[in-house]
Design a protein around this motif. Structure first.
Motif, mmCIF file in Angstrom:
data_model
loop_
_atom_site.group_PDB
_atom_site.id
_atom_site.type_symbol
_atom_site.label_atom_id
_atom_site.label_comp_id
_atom_site.label_asym_id
_atom_site.label_seq_id
_atom_site.Cartn_x
_atom_site.Cartn_y
_atom_site.Cartn_z
ATOM 1 N N PHE A 1 -5.622 -1.742 0.419
ATOM 2 C CA PHE A 1 -5.548 -0.856 1.540
ATOM 3 C C PHE A 1 -6.568 -1.311 2.652
ATOM 4 C CE2 PHE A 1 -5.334 1.671 -2.440
ATOM 5 C CZ PHE A 1 -3.715 1.674 -2.135
ATOM 6 N N TYR B 1 -8.221 3.618 5.412
ATOM 7 C CA TYR B 1 -7.614 4.567 4.589
ATOM 8 C C TYR B 1 -7.154 5.790 5.508
ATOM 9 C CZ TYR B 1 -8.916 3.174 -0.203
ATOM 10 O OH TYR B 1 -8.978 2.445 -1.210
ATOM 11 N N HIS C 1 0.766 -1.128 -0.094
ATOM 12 C CA HIS C 1 -0.022 0.030 0.099
ATOM 13 C C HIS C 1 0.787 1.178 0.004
ATOM 14 C CE1 HIS C 1 0.352 -0.545 4.356
ATOM 15 N NE2 HIS C 1 0.519 0.588 4.157
#
Length: 295
Positions: free
Chosen positions: A231, A287, A49
């Motif tokens: 993610f 996130y 990520h």
């Protein structure tokens, strides 16, 4: 002129490409392998990520296809991101191998104290299902990961069982139930990507397995609707149209799961929307925690 088959140079990627070449030889086609380095191969010291997520193993091969340096590219289908370049098509999906995760270890399961993986999904699932283990980051090809296990850095490491099978590695350890440790969408599946050129796609389509295509395309549609990519700790698995989707918190202490038999792609969209609506807070939280901007 032989078909130019693009692949990463890792042992596993080469084994997958050679499998495709063998199948094409059975159809009377000549092939040659073309090795292409990707960002994911060149930057093994950081989580995916942090270097662009799921597409880091794919973009260089996409570019080689568009530039006509290769005629087809062989991928682990789970590495292919949802957004795809115009002019490229997944011309064949091979019959699915095992979708399961596998803990490689010589220890009893309850004696594993340090477990290696850099996957947010695997980390969250193991924090929930194997709470006595500590998770340490681990990237690199299969040989690199196994060498770190043998050096004693880890008591066990998490790998896809399909990769071990393709490398003919019979290692001690534990196969994880895909209904409990829900795998990444398309895990265990090899995909062949080409340009939208009928001269090539007509050949490659002879390798396509319709049953696997249905299940994996349903998985991909659900993945696209839910979002989150690599993610978010996200597992999606479909077998004979029976879909399981699970979104977890990064710590694995909270989750949302939905399971249902899907009729078609439109039903997959509705299913994905239901999951995203119920698990949107977990996706947004992941996130934010990882410092990644998304819409």
């Amino acid at each position: 002129m032989p078909l130019r088959v693009g692949t990463r140079a890792s042992q596993l990627a080469r084994a997958q490409a050679e499998k495709v070449c063998s199948l094409l030889h059975d159809l009377g086609e000549e092939t040659e392998l073309v090795f292409i380095s990707t960002a994911g191969d060149e930057q093994t010291g950081v989580p995916l990520h942090e270097i662009g997520g799921q597409g880091v193993f794919v973009r260089a091969l996409d570019d080689a296809l568009k530039q006509k340096r290769i005629d087809l590219a062989v991928h682990s289908m789970k590495d292919i991101p949802a957004a795809r370049p115009a002019g490229l098509i997944t011309a064949a999906i091979l019959p699915r191998d095992s979708p399961c995760d596998f803990i490689v270890t010589d220890h009893d399961l309850t004696d594993i104290t340090i477990l290696g993986t850099s996957s947010t999904r695997r980390t969250a699932q193991c924090r929930r299902n194997l709470p006595w283990t500590a998770i340490k980051p681990l990237r690199g090809n299969v040989d690199t990961r196994l060498s770190k296990l043998r050096s004693g850095v880890y008591d066990g490491i998490l790998l896809a069982k399909a990769g071990l099978e393709r490398l003919s590695l019979n290692l001690s350890g534990y196969e994880l139930d895909p209904h409990l440790h829900v795998p990444s969408p398309n895990q265990g599946t090899i995909a062949v990507v080409t340009r939208t050129d009928p001269e090539i796609t007509d050949i490659i389509s002879g390798l396509d397995d319709q049953k696997t295509r249905i299940d994996t395309m349903l998985e991909r549609r659900v993945m696209e609707v839910i979002g989150g990519g690599c993610f978010t700790p996200l597992g999606i698995y479909c077998h004979d149209r029976l879909m399981i989707a699970e979104v977890l918190s990064l710590e694995g202490d909270r989750s949302f799961r939905r399971k249902r038999t899907l009729a078609d792609i439109d039903d997959a969209v509705r299913f994905g929307q239901e999951v995203r609506e119920k698990a949107g807070d977990l996706i947004n939280e992941a996130y934010q925690r990882l410092g990644i901007t998304h819409e």
